[in-house]
Enzyme design. Structure first.
Site, PDB file in Angstrom:
ATOM      1  N   GLY A  15      -4.689 -23.610  18.098  1.00 20.51           N
ATOM      2  CA  GLY A  15      -3.324 -24.108  18.131  1.00 20.51           C
ATOM      3  C   GLY A  15      -2.935 -25.020  16.984  1.00 20.51           C
ATOM      4  CG  ASN A  17      -0.230 -21.910  12.342  1.00 23.45           C
ATOM      5  OD1 ASN A  17       0.419 -22.241  11.351  1.00 23.45           O
ATOM      6  ND2 ASN A  17      -1.309 -21.142  12.270  1.00 23.45           N
ATOM      7  NE  ARG A  68      -1.974  -3.485  25.121  1.00 16.22           N
ATOM      8  CZ  ARG A  68      -2.671  -4.374  24.396  1.00 16.22           C
ATOM      9  NH1 ARG A  68      -2.223  -5.582  24.202  1.00 16.22           N
ATOM     10  NH2 ARG A  68      -3.837  -4.042  23.867  1.00 16.22           N
ATOM     11  CG  MET A  93      -5.567 -13.925  19.028  1.00 18.82           C
ATOM     12  SD  MET A  93      -5.086 -13.522  17.316  1.00 18.82           S
ATOM     13  CE  MET A  93      -6.155 -12.104  17.022  1.00 18.82           C
ATOM     14  CG  ASN A 110       3.268 -13.278  14.447  1.00 19.92           C
ATOM     15  OD1 ASN A 110       2.539 -14.140  14.955  1.00 19.92           O
ATOM     16  ND2 ASN A 110       2.785 -12.244  13.770  1.00 19.92           N
ATOM     17  CG  HIS A 112       0.240 -11.111   9.915  1.00 12.59           C
ATOM     18  ND1 HIS A 112      -0.603 -10.705  10.927  1.00 12.59           N
ATOM     19  CD2 HIS A 112      -0.124 -10.425   8.812  1.00 12.59           C
ATOM     20  CE1 HIS A 112      -1.435  -9.799  10.441  1.00 12.59           C
ATOM     21  NE2 HIS A 112      -1.165  -9.603   9.167  1.00 12.59           N
ATOM     22  CB  THR A 144      10.451  -5.637  15.407  1.00  9.12           C
ATOM     23  OG1 THR A 144       9.378  -5.297  14.528  1.00  9.12           O
ATOM     24  CG2 THR A 144      11.504  -6.462  14.667  1.00  9.12           C
ATOM     25  CG  ASP A 148       1.427  -8.144  12.246  1.00  9.80           C
ATOM     26  OD1 ASP A 148       1.890  -9.107  12.875  1.00  9.80           O
ATOM     27  OD2 ASP A 148       0.232  -7.822  12.278  1.00  9.80           O
ATOM     28  CD  GLN A 176       0.128 -23.656   0.965  1.00  2.05           C
ATOM     29  OE1 GLN A 176      -0.223 -24.831   1.048  1.00  2.05           O
ATOM     30  NE2 GLN A 176       1.326 -23.327   0.494  1.00  2.05           N
TER      31      GLN A 176
HETATM   32  N1  NHR Z   1       3.696  -7.694  19.260  1.00  2.74           N
HETATM   33  C1  NHR Z   1       4.692  -7.026  18.690  1.00  2.74           C
HETATM   34  N2  NHR Z   1       5.336  -6.131  19.437  1.00  2.74           N
HETATM   35  N3  NHR Z   1       5.060  -7.177  17.399  1.00  2.74           N
HETATM   36  C2  NHR Z   1       4.397  -8.051  16.625  1.00  2.74           C
HETATM   37  O1  NHR Z   1       4.781  -8.191  15.370  1.00  2.74           O
HETATM   38  C3  NHR Z   1       3.324  -8.806  17.164  1.00  2.74           C
HETATM   39  C4  NHR Z   1       3.017  -8.610  18.503  1.00  2.74           C
HETATM   40  C5  NHR Z   1       1.948  -9.317  19.110  1.00  2.74           C
HETATM   41  C6  NHR Z   1       1.197 -10.188  18.369  1.00  2.74           C
HETATM   42  C7  NHR Z   1       0.597 -11.271  16.223  1.00  2.74           C
HETATM   43  C8  NHR Z   1      -0.314 -10.367  15.371  1.00  2.74           C
HETATM   44  C9  NHR Z   1      -0.731 -10.980  14.067  1.00  2.74           C
HETATM   45  O2  NHR Z   1       0.011 -11.767  13.485  1.00  2.74           O
HETATM   46  C10 NHR Z   1       1.496 -10.382  17.016  1.00  2.74           C
HETATM   47  C11 NHR Z   1       2.561  -9.714  16.415  1.00  2.74           C
HETATM   48  C12 NHR Z   1      -2.942  -9.358  17.921  1.00  2.74           C
HETATM   49  C13 NHR Z   1      -3.281  -8.096  17.493  1.00  2.74           C
HETATM   50  C14 NHR Z   1      -4.275  -7.261  18.276  1.00  2.74           C
HETATM   51  O3  NHR Z   1      -4.662  -6.182  17.849  1.00  2.74           O
HETATM   52  C15 NHR Z   1      -2.662  -7.580  16.363  1.00  2.74           C
HETATM   53  C16 NHR Z   1      -1.710  -8.337  15.693  1.00  2.74           C
HETATM   54  C17 NHR Z   1      -1.371  -9.619  16.129  1.00  2.74           C
HETATM   55  C18 NHR Z   1      -2.002 -10.114  17.247  1.00  2.74           C
HETATM   56  N4  NHR Z   1      -4.725  -7.711  19.488  1.00  2.74           N
HETATM   57  C19 NHR Z   1      -5.644  -7.031  20.358  1.00  2.74           C
HETATM   58  C20 NHR Z   1      -4.931  -6.377  21.542  1.00  2.74           C
HETATM   59  O4  NHR Z   1      -5.516  -5.445  22.098  1.00  2.74           O
HETATM   60  C21 NHR Z   1      -6.655  -8.007  20.928  1.00  2.74           C
HETATM   61  C22 NHR Z   1      -7.480  -8.672  19.882  1.00  2.74           C
HETATM   62  C23 NHR Z   1      -8.265  -9.869  20.388  1.00  2.74           C
HETATM   63  O5  NHR Z   1      -8.099 -10.305  21.553  1.00  2.74           O
HETATM   64  O6  NHR Z   1      -9.023 -10.438  19.572  1.00  2.74           O
HETATM   65  O7  NHR Z   1      -3.849  -6.828  21.934  1.00  2.74           O
HETATM   66  O8  NHR Z   1      -1.819 -10.607  13.551  1.00  2.74           O
HETATM   67  C1  GAR Z   2      -3.760 -18.402  12.180  1.00  5.30           C
HETATM   68  O1  GAR Z   2      -4.371 -18.146  10.928  1.00  5.30           O
HETATM   69  C2  GAR Z   2      -2.735 -17.329  12.473  1.00  5.30           C
HETATM   70  O2  GAR Z   2      -1.999 -16.900  11.362  1.00  5.30           O
HETATM   71  C3  GAR Z   2      -3.623 -16.236  12.943  1.00  5.30           C
HETATM   72  O3  GAR Z   2      -4.614 -16.858  13.747  1.00  5.30           O
HETATM   73  C4  GAR Z   2      -4.779 -18.200  13.311  1.00  5.30           C
HETATM   74  C5  GAR Z   2      -4.514 -19.113  14.478  1.00  5.30           C
HETATM   75  O4  GAR Z   2      -4.825 -20.442  14.189  1.00  5.30           O
HETATM   76  N1  GAR Z   2      -2.895 -15.275  13.713  1.00  5.30           N
HETATM   77  C6  GAR Z   2      -3.353 -14.066  13.954  1.00  5.30           C
HETATM   78  O5  GAR Z   2      -4.373 -13.640  13.439  1.00  5.30           O
HETATM   79  C7  GAR Z   2      -2.522 -13.284  14.919  1.00  5.30           C
HETATM   80  N2  GAR Z   2      -3.174 -12.040  15.169  1.00  5.30           N
HETATM   81  P1  GAR Z   2      -4.284 -21.629  15.101  1.00  5.30           P
HETATM   82  O6  GAR Z   2      -4.583 -21.247  16.552  1.00  5.30           O
HETATM   83  O7  GAR Z   2      -5.095 -22.815  14.673  1.00  5.30           O
HETATM   84  O8  GAR Z   2      -2.836 -21.756  14.838  1.00  5.30           O
END
Ligand code: NHR
Ligand code: GAR
Length: 199
Positions: A15, A17, A68, A93, A110, A112, A144, A148, A176
């Site tokens: 957390g 961020n 989900r 996540m 979000n 990323h 959306t 990402d 950053q």
């Molecule tokens: N959902 C939507 N519809 N659109 C986005 O842009 C999203 C989103 C949910 C999360 C964050 C994202 C990132 O910034 C995010 C953006 C998790 C995964 C993933 O594959 C991918 C991208 C992001 C977050 N998660 C797995 C799953 O099955 C679980 C992975 C784990 O628990 O470690 O959901 O990167």
């Molecule tokens: C951050 O680097 C964020 O951009 C990334 O996880 C870290 C969380 O750190 N997000 C993802 O990878 C989403 N899939 P934080 O919990 O200390 O903010």
């Protein structure tokens, strides 16, 4: 009429961020944190939010065993209860379905850890190193249904340095992130979508 936009922040982990966002929302900032919500009861960010006087909630995805939509039907409840105007993912996540995302259209952000459109999804730092990129960074975008993929609201660049490992590079990017995300949220909450470009 309440003068501040209400911001719900979704986390899964440490957390940092979330802390940078909560701590930024003081004084003349147009928004305030109304909720920190985690899918993971162990998320270190929950204690940090509580220490800052922010309401916290947990909705564990695991009991839903991959359903989900059933998970999201519970996840949305504390957000609606908190009266959130803006929702921020901050190290959250779980991929979210279109049905969930559509409830927060145009008010859902979000951060990323890559220079989108490069490296959507996971393991972004390792992928940037493998590709031999000279620079890397982070992006704040609107959420959306496509992962990402939403409109970009800000980016910050960092150099990739000789000898970087994924962890070392991730730490440089994270610093950053803590500058970029509050800067974007402040603008966004004031109704300004002009991208913030750093580095
Ligand atoms: N959902 C939507 N519809 N659109 C986005 O842009 C999203 C989103 C949910 C999360 C964050 C994202 C990132 O910034 C995010 C953006 C998790 C995964 C993933 O594959 C991918 C991208 C992001 C977050 N998660 C797995 C799953 O099955 C679980 C992975 C784990 O628990 O470690 O959901 O990167
Ligand atoms: C951050 O680097 C964020 O951009 C990334 O996880 C870290 C969380 O750190 N997000 C993802 O990878 C989403 N899939 P934080 O919990 O200390 O903010």
């Amino acid at each position: 009429m309440s003068e501040h936009k209400r911001v719900a922040i979704l986390i899964s982990g440490g957390g940092s961020n979330m802390v940078s966002l909560v701590d930024s929302m003081t004084g003349d900032h147009p928004a305030r944190a109304c909720l920190v919500l985690s899918n993971n009861a162990d998320a270190g960010g929950l204690e940090k939010a509580a220490a800052r006087g922010v309401t916290t909630a947990v909705v564990d995805h695991r009991p839903f065993k991959g359903d989900r939509e059933a998970f999201e039907a519970e996840l949305v409840k504390p957000i609606l209860e908190a009266g959130a105007d803006i929702v921020c993912l901050a190290g959250f996540m779980r991929v979210l379905t279109a049905g969930f995302v559509s409830q927060f259209q145009n008010r859902f952000l979000n951060i990323h850890p890559s220079l989108l459109p490069k490296y959507k999804g996971l393991h972004t730092h390792a992928r940037a190193l493998e590709a031999g990129d000279a620079e890397h960074g982070c992006t704040v975008h609107e959420v959306t249904p496509a992962l990402d993929d939403g409109p970009i609201l800000g980016q910050a660049k960092v150099p990739v340095l000789t000898g970087d490992t994924p962890d070392v590079l991730a730490a440089r990017v994270l610093k950053q992130e803590h500058v970029l995300y509050p800067a974007v949220l402040r603008r966004f909450a004031a109704g300004d979508r002009t991208p913030v470009l750093l580095g």
